[in-house]
Scaffold this active site. Sequence first.
Site, PDB file in Angstrom:
ATOM      1  N   ASP A  13       0.814  -1.222   0.000  1.00 21.72           N
ATOM      2  CA  ASP A  13       0.000   0.000   0.000  1.00 21.72           C
ATOM      3  C   ASP A  13       0.841   1.264   0.000  1.00 21.72           C
ATOM      4  OD1 ASP A  13      -2.419  -1.417   0.012  1.00 21.72           O
ATOM      5  OD2 ASP A  13      -2.406  -1.598   2.193  1.00 21.72           O
ATOM      6  N   ARG A  92      -1.288   3.882  17.172  1.00 26.33           N
ATOM      7  CA  ARG A  92      -1.548   4.762  16.027  1.00 26.33           C
ATOM      8  C   ARG A  92      -1.457   6.257  16.357  1.00 26.33           C
ATOM      9  NH1 ARG A  92      -0.021   0.875  13.794  1.00 26.33           N
ATOM     10  NH2 ARG A  92      -1.188  -0.372  12.275  1.00 26.33           N
ATOM     11  N   ASP A 121      -7.707   2.373  11.321  1.00 19.65           N
ATOM     12  CA  ASP A 121      -6.488   3.187  11.373  1.00 19.65           C
ATOM     13  C   ASP A 121      -6.617   4.512  10.639  1.00 19.65           C
ATOM     14  OD1 ASP A 121      -5.238   1.395  12.980  1.00 19.65           O
ATOM     15  OD2 ASP A 121      -4.090   0.420  11.394  1.00 19.65           O
ATOM     16  N   SER A 170      -2.044 -11.093   7.785  1.00 20.12           N
ATOM     17  CA  SER A 170      -1.732  -9.680   7.959  1.00 20.12           C
ATOM     18  C   SER A 170      -1.407  -9.465   9.433  1.00 20.12           C
ATOM     19  CB  SER A 170      -2.937  -8.816   7.563  1.00 20.12           C
ATOM     20  OG  SER A 170      -2.680  -7.451   7.821  1.00 20.12           O
TER      21      SER A 170
END
Length: 417
Positions: A13, A92, A121, A170
């Site tokens: 990504d 985060r 996120d 993941s």
Amino acid sequence: MSRVALAFSGGLDTTVCVPLLEEEYGYDEVIGVTVDVGQPESEFEEAEETAEALGLDLHVVDATDEFADLCLDAVAANATYQGYPLGTALARPVIAEAILEVAEEQDCDGLAHGCTGKGNDQLRFEAVWRGSDMEVIAPVRELGLTRQWEIDYAEERDLPIDAGDGGVWSIDQNLWSRAIEGGELEHPDYVPPEEIYQWTEEPSGGPELIEVEFEEGVPVAVDGEAMEPVELIEHLNEYAGQYGVGRTDVMEDRMLGLKVRENYEHPAATVLLTAHRALEDLVLTKEERSFKNGIEQEWAEKAYEGLVFAPLVDALDAFVEETQDVVTGTATVKLQGGSCRAVARDSEYAVYSEEMASFNTEDVAGIAQEDATGVAKYHGLQERLANSVKAGVEDRSAAVTDGGSEAEDPTDTTPDN
């Protein structure tokens, strides 16, 4: 010259985001920012190698100490979300803050991330970034990119990715937790294989006792050995993980309303939360414990949403901090077969008197057993009265029903026709 700071991991990504930010959004320069919150060294190596191949200026920021402090704030708040200790959610905002600082230092005009439009996120990053004057960009979400499109795009431009495939699962790992999702784990009826776990052995072994020492709610030592926060967390992750402690398999409700299957490993968090709550049970009053439950739930919800810097959390922290003044002492937990439970606790601030509580002592502090008689007479009095009144009304109603009709009014002198 316009410049944008990209939260960069070196994965598919964020790799495709580099040229897209130039081609689709018109930025002259992209800088990458990778923030260390306890990830494996291999992740930094991947980010650095990919950045070098892309010719990307990469900034690596160490935020492990800041993240560890926030994790211990979560312990003080006994914060869990739907039954598991928060990990990714706590990391985060710390990462977003660090990226924002770099962007400001580098005179950037924009901030970008590679999140999709389905996860949490994106909201956690942007809750921090949208407080700045910079443009916030999410190419994957805004351009509606699919994974296959990204793979094809990367191949066409010879971008440095490994076929766009980071593995079967993941994984998001930091100092506090390890999250595993994707692949077959997306099926709720799929039983996870042992191979998905790295921090925890298959639950077995023990029993083993661990004593955790706290000072005003902060863990400072394990088994008598003083440690700094990062060292203490790493030590407990390794130690408790040997006994399979800290595994969670949960159907989690995301902020956007999606229900997802998540698997987590969090040995240190499990030990510290268990020990901390056990010590609080000893030193806090019933009213403090009861009221703090609501504070803890609200703190965890805000943390899950990535809003740990919100004014409400400051207010919640003020209450939590006030209660932690007396959370000093030790708690001992037993690790066995994947479980972790408190088995002992000790503090000079204990709201407990062995002499008063024991069945084997006589009058203490002017209080005798027979003094409770009056309390016992009043306890439940209102409930007994309510039940008595209700029974009386029901008896009268039953009598009317048994008579077949309403009782005659003896004062009624109206003649029958």
